[in-house]
Design an enzyme around this catalytic site. Structure first.
Site, PDB file in Angstrom:
ATOM      1  N   MET A  37      19.576   0.078 -19.380  1.00  0.00           N
ATOM      2  CA  MET A  37      19.371  -0.513 -20.698  1.00  0.00           C
ATOM      3  C   MET A  37      18.009  -0.098 -21.267  1.00  0.00           C
ATOM      4  O   MET A  37      17.877   0.141 -22.466  1.00  0.00           O
ATOM      5  CB  MET A  37      19.482  -2.042 -20.600  1.00  0.00           C
ATOM      6  CG  MET A  37      19.482  -2.759 -21.932  1.00  0.00           C
ATOM      7  SD  MET A  37      20.754  -2.132 -23.037  1.00  0.00           S
ATOM      8  CE  MET A  37      22.097  -3.271 -22.718  1.00  0.00           C
ATOM      9  N   PHE A  80      -4.164 -27.514  -0.482  1.00  0.00           N
ATOM     10  CA  PHE A  80      -3.319 -26.451   0.040  1.00  0.00           C
ATOM     11  C   PHE A  80      -1.922 -26.546  -0.583  1.00  0.00           C
ATOM     12  O   PHE A  80      -1.310 -27.601  -0.583  1.00  0.00           O
ATOM     13  CB  PHE A  80      -3.229 -26.569   1.567  1.00  0.00           C
ATOM     14  CG  PHE A  80      -2.294 -25.562   2.183  1.00  0.00           C
ATOM     15  CD1 PHE A  80      -2.552 -24.205   2.076  1.00  0.00           C
ATOM     16  CD2 PHE A  80      -1.141 -25.973   2.828  1.00  0.00           C
ATOM     17  CE1 PHE A  80      -1.685 -23.273   2.630  1.00  0.00           C
ATOM     18  CE2 PHE A  80      -0.267 -25.044   3.385  1.00  0.00           C
ATOM     19  CZ  PHE A  80      -0.539 -23.680   3.287  1.00  0.00           C
ATOM     20  N   GLN A  81      -1.445 -25.431  -1.124  1.00  0.00           N
ATOM     21  CA  GLN A  81      -0.132 -25.342  -1.775  1.00  0.00           C
ATOM     22  C   GLN A  81       0.034 -26.359  -2.904  1.00  0.00           C
ATOM     23  O   GLN A  81       1.110 -26.910  -3.093  1.00  0.00           O
ATOM     24  CB  GLN A  81       0.987 -25.462  -0.745  1.00  0.00           C
ATOM     25  CG  GLN A  81       0.952 -24.291   0.229  1.00  0.00           C
ATOM     26  CD  GLN A  81       2.210 -24.126   1.036  1.00  0.00           C
ATOM     27  OE1 GLN A  81       2.854 -25.094   1.405  1.00  0.00           O
ATOM     28  NE2 GLN A  81       2.559 -22.883   1.321  1.00  0.00           N
ATOM     29  N   LYS A 140       4.302 -35.671  -1.011  1.00  0.00           N
ATOM     30  CA  LYS A 140       4.715 -35.837   0.380  1.00  0.00           C
ATOM     31  C   LYS A 140       4.578 -37.289   0.860  1.00  0.00           C
ATOM     32  O   LYS A 140       5.470 -37.815   1.520  1.00  0.00           O
ATOM     33  CB  LYS A 140       3.881 -34.917   1.275  1.00  0.00           C
ATOM     34  CG  LYS A 140       4.334 -34.948   2.726  1.00  0.00           C
ATOM     35  CD  LYS A 140       3.731 -33.821   3.542  1.00  0.00           C
ATOM     36  CE  LYS A 140       4.318 -33.853   4.958  1.00  0.00           C
ATOM     37  NZ  LYS A 140       3.810 -32.755   5.787  1.00  0.00           N
ATOM     38  N   GLU A 186      13.217 -18.862  -3.225  1.00  0.00           N
ATOM     39  CA  GLU A 186      13.494 -20.036  -4.058  1.00  0.00           C
ATOM     40  C   GLU A 186      14.120 -19.688  -5.405  1.00  0.00           C
ATOM     41  O   GLU A 186      14.863 -20.485  -5.977  1.00  0.00           O
ATOM     42  CB  GLU A 186      12.221 -20.863  -4.282  1.00  0.00           C
ATOM     43  CG  GLU A 186      11.747 -21.625  -3.052  1.00  0.00           C
ATOM     44  CD  GLU A 186      10.833 -20.804  -2.167  1.00  0.00           C
ATOM     45  OE1 GLU A 186      10.708 -19.569  -2.377  1.00  0.00           O
ATOM     46  OE2 GLU A 186      10.224 -21.385  -1.245  1.00  0.00           O
TER      47      GLU A 186
HETATM   48  C1  LIG Z   1      20.829  -7.380 -22.518  1.00  0.00           C
HETATM   49  C2  LIG Z   1      21.340  -8.497 -23.357  1.00  0.00           C
HETATM   50  C3  LIG Z   1      22.096  -8.223 -24.490  1.00  0.00           C
HETATM   51  C4  LIG Z   1      22.638  -9.251 -25.254  1.00  0.00           C
HETATM   52  N1  LIG Z   1      23.460  -8.937 -26.297  1.00  0.00           N
HETATM   53  C5  LIG Z   1      24.175  -9.919 -26.902  1.00  0.00           C
HETATM   54  C6  LIG Z   1      25.187  -9.632 -27.863  1.00  0.00           C
HETATM   55  O1  LIG Z   1      25.449  -8.482 -28.191  1.00  0.00           O
HETATM   56  N2  LIG Z   1      25.879 -10.656 -28.393  1.00  0.00           N
HETATM   57  C7  LIG Z   1      25.655 -11.963 -28.036  1.00  0.00           C
HETATM   58  O2  LIG Z   1      26.364 -12.847 -28.506  1.00  0.00           O
HETATM   59  N3  LIG Z   1      24.674 -12.268 -27.174  1.00  0.00           N
HETATM   60  C8  LIG Z   1      23.947 -11.279 -26.580  1.00  0.00           C
HETATM   61  N4  LIG Z   1      23.001 -11.618 -25.648  1.00  0.00           N
HETATM   62  C9  LIG Z   1      22.773 -13.042 -25.339  1.00  0.00           C
HETATM   63  C10 LIG Z   1      21.810 -13.708 -26.302  1.00  0.00           C
HETATM   64  O3  LIG Z   1      20.505 -13.402 -25.920  1.00  0.00           O
HETATM   65  C11 LIG Z   1      22.010 -15.257 -26.295  1.00  0.00           C
HETATM   66  O4  LIG Z   1      21.857 -15.748 -24.991  1.00  0.00           O
HETATM   67  C12 LIG Z   1      23.378 -15.686 -26.772  1.00  0.00           C
HETATM   68  O5  LIG Z   1      23.770 -14.969 -27.907  1.00  0.00           O
HETATM   69  C13 LIG Z   1      23.375 -17.170 -27.102  1.00  0.00           C
HETATM   70  O6  LIG Z   1      24.664 -17.648 -27.136  1.00  0.00           O
HETATM   71  P1  LIG Z   1      25.090 -18.940 -27.956  1.00  0.00           P
HETATM   72  O7  LIG Z   1      24.691 -18.811 -29.373  1.00  0.00           O
HETATM   73  O8  LIG Z   1      26.503 -19.171 -27.645  1.00  0.00           O
HETATM   74  O9  LIG Z   1      24.144 -20.093 -27.412  1.00  0.00           O
HETATM   75  P2  LIG Z   1      23.915 -20.806 -26.020  1.00  0.00           P
HETATM   76  O10 LIG Z   1      22.626 -20.348 -25.471  1.00  0.00           O
HETATM   77  O11 LIG Z   1      25.094 -20.785 -25.138  1.00  0.00           O
HETATM   78  O12 LIG Z   1      23.638 -22.268 -26.572  1.00  0.00           O
HETATM   79  C14 LIG Z   1      24.650 -23.179 -26.746  1.00  0.00           C
HETATM   80  C15 LIG Z   1      24.522 -23.914 -28.074  1.00  0.00           C
HETATM   81  O13 LIG Z   1      25.502 -24.926 -28.060  1.00  0.00           O
HETATM   82  C16 LIG Z   1      24.908 -26.197 -28.138  1.00  0.00           C
HETATM   83  N5  LIG Z   1      25.622 -27.097 -27.247  1.00  0.00           N
HETATM   84  C17 LIG Z   1      25.487 -27.280 -25.923  1.00  0.00           C
HETATM   85  N6  LIG Z   1      26.336 -28.193 -25.469  1.00  0.00           N
HETATM   86  C18 LIG Z   1      27.038 -28.628 -26.531  1.00  0.00           C
HETATM   87  C19 LIG Z   1      28.071 -29.592 -26.710  1.00  0.00           C
HETATM   88  N7  LIG Z   1      28.574 -30.299 -25.694  1.00  0.00           N
HETATM   89  N8  LIG Z   1      28.546 -29.773 -27.954  1.00  0.00           N
HETATM   90  C20 LIG Z   1      28.033 -29.086 -29.014  1.00  0.00           C
HETATM   91  N9  LIG Z   1      27.077 -28.162 -28.900  1.00  0.00           N
HETATM   92  C21 LIG Z   1      26.584 -27.929 -27.674  1.00  0.00           C
HETATM   93  C22 LIG Z   1      23.469 -26.026 -27.771  1.00  0.00           C
HETATM   94  O14 LIG Z   1      22.678 -27.005 -28.397  1.00  0.00           O
HETATM   95  C23 LIG Z   1      23.176 -24.605 -28.257  1.00  0.00           C
HETATM   96  O15 LIG Z   1      22.803 -24.595 -29.609  1.00  0.00           O
HETATM   97  C24 LIG Z   1      22.386 -10.594 -24.899  1.00  0.00           C
HETATM   98  C25 LIG Z   1      21.598 -10.874 -23.801  1.00  0.00           C
HETATM   99  C26 LIG Z   1      21.099  -9.853 -23.013  1.00  0.00           C
HETATM  100  C27 LIG Z   1      20.282 -10.205 -21.817  1.00  0.00           C
HETATM  101  C1  LIG Z   2      13.235  -9.727 -14.364  1.00  0.00           C
HETATM  102  C2  LIG Z   2      13.421  -8.724 -15.441  1.00  0.00           C
HETATM  103  N1  LIG Z   2      12.548  -7.692 -15.571  1.00  0.00           N
HETATM  104  C3  LIG Z   2      12.746  -6.774 -16.540  1.00  0.00           C
HETATM  105  C4  LIG Z   2      13.790  -6.865 -17.413  1.00  0.00           C
HETATM  106  C5  LIG Z   2      13.981  -5.834 -18.524  1.00  0.00           C
HETATM  107  N2  LIG Z   2      15.248  -5.105 -18.323  1.00  0.00           N
HETATM  108  C6  LIG Z   2      16.353  -5.406 -19.006  1.00  0.00           C
HETATM  109  S1  LIG Z   2      17.681  -4.485 -18.569  1.00  0.00           S
HETATM  110  C7  LIG Z   2      16.766  -3.613 -17.455  1.00  0.00           C
HETATM  111  C8  LIG Z   2      17.389  -2.529 -16.640  1.00  0.00           C
HETATM  112  C9  LIG Z   2      18.325  -3.026 -15.616  1.00  0.00           C
HETATM  113  O1  LIG Z   2      18.667  -1.975 -14.759  1.00  0.00           O
HETATM  114  P1  LIG Z   2      19.961  -2.031 -13.858  1.00  0.00           P
HETATM  115  O2  LIG Z   2      20.009  -3.307 -13.124  1.00  0.00           O
HETATM  116  O3  LIG Z   2      20.044  -0.794 -13.044  1.00  0.00           O
HETATM  117  O4  LIG Z   2      21.120  -2.090 -14.929  1.00  0.00           O
HETATM  118  P2  LIG Z   2      21.678  -0.973 -15.945  1.00  0.00           P
HETATM  119  O5  LIG Z   2      21.076  -1.259 -17.266  1.00  0.00           O
HETATM  120  O6  LIG Z   2      21.286   0.368 -15.415  1.00  0.00           O
HETATM  121  O7  LIG Z   2      23.138  -1.196 -15.938  1.00  0.00           O
HETATM  122  C10 LIG Z   2      15.441  -4.058 -17.453  1.00  0.00           C
HETATM  123  C11 LIG Z   2      14.372  -3.498 -16.617  1.00  0.00           C
HETATM  124  C12 LIG Z   2      14.646  -7.979 -17.251  1.00  0.00           C
HETATM  125  N3  LIG Z   2      15.681  -8.192 -18.082  1.00  0.00           N
HETATM  126  N4  LIG Z   2      14.463  -8.860 -16.244  1.00  0.00           N
END
Ligand SMILES: Cc1cc2nc3c(=O)[nH]c(=O)nc-3n(C[C@H](O)[C@H](O)[C@H](O)COP(=O)(O)OP(=O)(O)OC[C@H]3O[C@@H](n4cnc5c(N)ncnc54)[C@H](O)[C@@H]3O)c2cc1C
Ligand SMILES: Cc1ncc(C[n+]2csc(CCOP(=O)(O)OP(=O)(O)O)c2C)c(N)n1
Ligand SMILES: [Mg+2]
Lengths: 568, 163
Positions: free
Chosen positions: A478, A112-113, A162, A50
Site C-alpha cells: 500500500m 518500578f513499572q 497491586k 500484550e
Molecule cells: C488502508 C485502508 C483503506 C481504507 N479504505 C476505505 C474505503 O475505501 N472505504 C471505506 O468505507 N473505508 C475505508 N477504510 C476504513 C475507514 O478508515 C473507516 O474506518 C471506515 O470508513 C469507517 O466506517 P463507518 O463509517 O462504517 O464507521 P464505524 O467506524 O464503523 O463507526 C460506526 C458508526 O456507527 C455508530 N454506531 C455504533 N453503534 C451504533 C448503534 N447501535 N446504532 C446506531 N449507530 C451506531 C457510531 O457512533 C459510528 O458513528 C480504510 C481503512 C484502511 C486502513
Molecule cells: C503499525 C502500522 N505501521 C505502519 C502502517 C502504514 N502502512 C499501511 S499499509 C502498509 C503496508 C503493509 O504491507 P503488507 O502487510 O505487506 O501489505 P500489502 O500492502 O503489501 O498488501 C503500511 C506500512 C500501518 N498501517 N500500521
C-alpha cells in the site's frame, strides 16, 4: 462476604459471563493471576505480547455480540496494550481491559513499572477508572461492562493497584447499574423518523449508505428489509461489510477510497441519502466540498450525536440505535399509503446499471504471476463464502474487502479506523476461540504478519487451526502504491528484503507451511489447507509485486474523481 | 464567535483532565477555563470560554456531553446570561499616582484590598471586557502583577443549569 480485590475481580468476570480473558502476567497482577488459577469458569489465554491480547479480545468481540476482555500488568504491559486499545476505540468495539498498577502508596513516585495508565489511555478509551479501594472493584467493573457495550460501544480500562487486589472488602455484585451522566438514546425520535420516511418516499434517486453501526447493533436483518422495501441501491463502508448481503442485486459494493465506481457515483448523484450507522469518514467522503457541490438531502441515523453533522451537514438527524430506529422506520413506511416512486427508481437503476457496466473491480488474471485478487476469489470459492475472515492492513486488506463477498455480519474482522498492521493474526485467535469449529482465515501481507508473528506460538498452545493467507508481494504494497502514484516511483523503504522462509517459520512453531508460486497451484493449495481441519496452515502466496488496488479515489479528491484500472 | 460553555461534572479526580484533554486533542480553543465545587459536593461546575465556527461549537458541545464524567452542558451564550470575572492587580503606587489609581479604581467600582507605602492591590470584578478596559485606563508601567480568574457565568432568570 469478605473477599480480596483479586477474588472480587474474578467473581465479577464470572458474573458477567466472561468466557475468555486474553492476557499476560506480571508483578502488579500476580494476585489476580493467582485467583484465575484457582477457578475454571473464566479461561485465560496466554498470548505472546500484550498488543495481541487486546487484538484477540477485540476479534472475539467483533465476531460475537459479547464484550472482549484483556488483562495486562502495569508499565510495559499497559503501554504494549495501547495500540490494541486505540484500534478498538476507533472502530467502537466493546472491550474491558484490566491493568495492574503499582501499589497505591507508590503511585507518583516513578515506581518500578509505573506508568499513568489512566492518563496514557485517556484519549483512546470510552472511559477509564483507577480503583483505589477494593470495595469499589465490583461497582467499577459493573460500570465498565455497561459502558463498553451500551450506546456507542468502546474499550474501557480499569486500572487496579497491586495492594487493592490484595485488600479485603465486602463483596456483592450489583444487580443493576445506572450512571447519572450517561444515558445513551436508544429509541429514535418518531417525528424525525416520519420526516425521514416521507423524504425517502419522495426520493427519485435514493441511496442507502450503511456502516459499522449496523453490525454493532446486530441490525442487518432490519436494514436488509428496509433496503428491499425502498428498492434503493445499498453500499457498505469497510466496517459495514456483511451488514447487507453482498450477493443481493441491490448491493453496489463498498464505497470510498477503494470503493466501486457504482457505489461512489451513486453517493455523489443520489437525491436522498440514508446514512445508517456510518460516520462520513475521510476515506469515504474524500473531499467534503466536492461532495457538497451536488445538492442532495441527507438522513443520518447514529447512536452518537457527535457523529452527526461532524464532517457533512445533514438534513434529518435521528439519534438512536440502528435496530430500533430502522424497525420504527419500517413500520412507518409499511403503514403509509404512499409507495416508493417505481418509475423514478427504474430510471435510477438504469443509471446504476450503466455505472456497474464499468466493471470497476475487473482485473486481468495471469497464468504467470499470481494475482492477489484471484487468491481472494478462490478463497471465497473454497470456503463457500462462509468463513470468518480477519485481515491486516494494506493492499491485501482492500482486496479481501472487495473480492470476498460477505453475506453475513460479523464475518469480516479488520482494523478500519486506526489501520493497525499486526491486527489480523491475534484477532483471528479471538475469532477461532469464540467459534471453535468454524473456518477462520487471516488474510495478511508479508509486512503485517511480522508485526505479531510471535502469536504463532499462542496458536500452537491453544490448537487454533487458523488458515493464514499471506499475499506476499515483497513490498509494503500500500505504501509502494502511494509512492508509485504520488511520489514519482521512488520506493523509499517500502521493499521487504530479507524475508524469512515462512514455510520453515510455520514449521518451527509446529504448524504447516505451504509455498505457492504458480497461479495454477492456488486453488489446490487452498483446498489442501482448508481440508486440514486441525492444523494451522500458513499459505505463502508469492503474488504479483506490482499489482495496485483499484478503483482509487486519491486522498482529498471527490468521489467521482476516481482512478480506474483501465485508465492506466 | 466567542462562547461561554458551562457544565456540571462529577467531582472525580481526572474529570478535569478529560475536559482539558478533549480540547487539546481535537484542537479546540480555550480562552479560559475555571472549575470549582458546587453546593452539591459530588459535582463541580466548570466554565469554559472558547471560540469557533458554529460547526465547531456544536461539536464541542456534543463532545463534552459525550464525556462520561460530564453530567450536563449549557452554552450560556445561546441565551440571556451574566458573565463575571475577578481580577487582582498589583500596581506601583507612589506620589501622585496614588491618588490617580484610587480615582480610577473608584470609577471602575473596584476596591483597594491591600496597601503598602509603595503598592496597591486592586480587586475588580466585571466582564472580561471591563477588566481589559481598566488595564488600558491605568498607566501601563505601573502594573506589577495581574491575576484573573477567567469568566464565570450564569443564565438570567429561569435559565438554570442543574441536574
Ligand atoms: C488502508 C485502508 C483503506 C481504507 N479504505 C476505505 C474505503 O475505501 N472505504 C471505506 O468505507 N473505508 C475505508 N477504510 C476504513 C475507514 O478508515 C473507516 O474506518 C471506515 O470508513 C469507517 O466506517 P463507518 O463509517 O462504517 O464507521 P464505524 O467506524 O464503523 O463507526 C460506526 C458508526 O456507527 C455508530 N454506531 C455504533 N453503534 C451504533 C448503534 N447501535 N446504532 C446506531 N449507530 C451506531 C457510531 O457512533 C459510528 O458513528 C480504510 C481503512 C484502511 C486502513
Ligand atoms: C503499525 C502500522 N505501521 C505502519 C502502517 C502504514 N502502512 C499501511 S499499509 C502498509 C503496508 C503493509 O504491507 P503488507 O502487510 O505487506 O501489505 P500489502 O500492502 O503489501 O498488501 C503500511 C506500512 C500501518 N498501517 N500500521
Ligand atoms: Mg506486502
Amino acid at each position: 462476604m469478605e473477599l480480596t480485590g483479586a477474588e472480587i475481580t474474578i467473581r465479577c468476570l464470572q458474573e458477567e459471563g466472561v468466557e475468555y480473558v486474553f492476557g499476560y502476567p506480571g508483578g502488579a497482577v500476580l494476585f489476580i493471576y493467582d485467583e484465575l488459577f484457582k477457578q475454571e469458569q473464566v479461561k485465560h489465554v496466554l498470548v505472546r505480547h500484550e498488543q495481541a491480547a487486546v487484538h484477540a479480545a477485540d476479534g472475539y468481540a467483533r465476531s460475537t455480540e459479547k464484550v472482549g476482555v484483556a488483562l495486562v500488568t502495569s508499565g510495559p504491559g499497559v503501554t504494549n496494550a495501547v495500540t490494541g486499545i486505540a484500534t478498538a476505540y476507533l472502530d467502537s468495539i466493546p472491550m474491558v481491559v484490566i491493568s495492574g498498577q503499582v501499589p497505591t502508596s507508590f503511585i507518583g513516585e516513578d515506581a518500578f513499572q509505573e506508568v499513568d495508565a489512566v492518563g496514557i489511555t485517556r484519549p483512546c478509551v470510552k472511559h477509564n477508572f483507577l480503583v483505589k479501594d477494593a470495595k469499589d472493584i465490583a461497582g467499577t467493573l459493573k460500570k465498565a461492562f455497561y459502558l463498553a457495550k451500551s450506546g456507542r460501544p468502546g474499550p474501557v480500562l480499569v486500572d487496579i493497584p497491586k495492594d487493592v487486589s490484595n485488600q479485603k472488602a465486602e463483596y456483592s455484585y450489583p444487580a443493576t447499574v445506572s450512571i447519572r451522566s450517561y444515558n445513551p438514546q436508544v429509541q429514535g425520535d418518531i417525528g424525525q423518523i416520519k420526516r425521514a420516511a416521507q423524504m425517502l418516499l419522495e426520493a427519485k434517486r435514493p441511496m442507502v449508505y450503511a456502516g459499522g453501526g449496523v453490525i454493532l447493533s446486530d441490525a442487518s436483518k432490519q436494514l436488509t428489509e428496509l433496503v428491499r422495501l425502498l428498492g434503493a441501491p445499498c453500499t457498505n463502508t469497510l466496517m459495514g461489510l456483511g451488514g447487507f448481503p453482498a450477493s443481493d442485486n441491490q448491493f453496489v459494493g463498498m464505497l470510498g477510497m477503494h470503493g466501486t465506481y457504482e457505489a461512489n457515483m451513486g453517493m455523489q448523484n443520489c437525491d436522498v441519502l440514508l446514512a445508517v450507522g456510518a460516520r462520513f469518514d475521510d476515506r469515504v467522503i474524500g473531499n467534503v466540498a466536492h461532495f457538497n457541490s451536488v445538492p442532495r438531502k441527507i438522513i443520518h441515523i447514529d447512536i452518537d450525536p457527535a457523529s452527526i453533522s461532524k464532517r457533512v451537514k445533514v438534513d434529518v438527524s435521528i439519534v438512536g440505535d440502528v435496530g430500533h430506529v430502522v424497525s420504527d422506520l419500517l413500520s412507518v413506511l409499511n403503514s403509509s399509503k404512499q409507495k416508493p416512486d417505481a418509475t423514478a427508481l427504474k430510471d435510477w437503476w438504469k443509471q446504476i446499471t450503466e455505472w456497474r457496466g464499468a466493471n470497476s473491480l475487473n482485473y486481468k488474471n495471469s497464468s504467470e504471476l499470481i494475482k492477489p485478487q484471484y487468491v481472494i476469489e478462490t478463497l471465497h470459492k473454497i470456503t463457500h463464502g462462509d468463513a470468518f475472515v480477519t485481515s491486516d492492513v494494506g493492499q491485501h486488506q482492500m482486496w479481501a474487502a472487495q473480492y470476498y463477498k460477505f453475506n453475513k455480519p460479523r464475518r469480516w474482522i479488520n482494523s478500519g479506523g486506526l489501520g493497525t498492521m499486526g491486527f489480523g493474526l491475534p484477532a483471528a485467535m479471538g475469532v477461532q476461540l469464540a467459534h471453535p469449529g468454524a473456518t477462520v482465515a487471516c488474510v495478511t501481507g508479508e509486512g503485517s504478519i511480522q508485526m505479531n508473528i510471535q502469536e504463532l506460538s499462542t496458536c500452537k498452545q491453544y490448537n487454533l487451526p487458523i488458515k493464514i493467507v499471506a499475499l506476499n508481494n515483497r513490498y509494503l504494497g500500500m505504501v509502494r502504491q502511494w509512492q508509485e502514484f504520488f511520489h514519482g516511483n521512488r520506493y523509499s523503504h517500502s521493499y521487504m528484503d530479507a524475508l524469512p522462509d515462512f514455510v520453515k517459520l510455520a514449521e518451527a512453531y509446529g504448524h504447516v507451511g505451504i509455498l505457492v508460486e504458480k497461479p495454477s497451484d492456488v486453488e489446490g493449495a487452498l483446498k489442501e489447507a482448508f481440508a486440514r481441519k486441525d492444523d494451522l496452515v500458513f499459505l505463502d502466496f508469492r503474488t504479483d509485486s506490482t499489482e495496485n488496488v483499484y478503483p482509487m479515489v486519491p486522498g482529498g479528491k471527490g468521489l467521482s474523481e476516481v482512478i480506474l484500472a483501465e485508465d492506466l | 464567535m466567542r462562547h461561554i460553555i458551562s457544565l456540571l461534572m462529577e467531582n472525580e479526580s481526572g474529570a478535569l483532565s478529560r475536559v482539558a484533554g478533549l480540547f487539546s486533542a481535537r484542537g479546540y480553543n480555550i480562552e479560559s477555563l475555571n472549575v470549582a465545587p458546587t453546593e452539591d459536593p459530588t459535582m463541580s461546575r466548570m466554565t469554559i470560554v472558547t471560540s469557533g465556527s458554529d460547526e465547531v461549537i456544536e461539536q464541542i458541545n456534543k463532545q463534552l456531553n459525550k464525556l462520561v464524567d460530564v453530567v450536563t452542558v449549557m452554552d450560556l451564550t445561546d441565551g440571556d446570561h451574566i458573565e463575571r470575572e475577578l481580577m487582582l492587580v498589583k500596581v506601583r503606587a507612589i506620589g501622585d499616582d496614588r491618588e490617580e489609581l484610587k480615582r480610577m479604581t473608584d470609577i471602575f467600582r473596584g476596591r483597594v484590598i491591600d496597601v503598602t507605602d509603595k503598592t496597591y492591590t486592586i480587586e475588580l470584578t466585571g466582564t472580561g471586557h471591563k477588566l481589559d478596559r481598566f488595564l488600558q485606563a491605568i498607566e501601563h508601567s505601573l502594573i506589577l502583577e495581574t491575576v484573573r480568574t477567567g469568566a464565570s457565568g450564569i443564565g438570567r432568570g429561569d435559565r438554570i443549569l442543574k441536574l
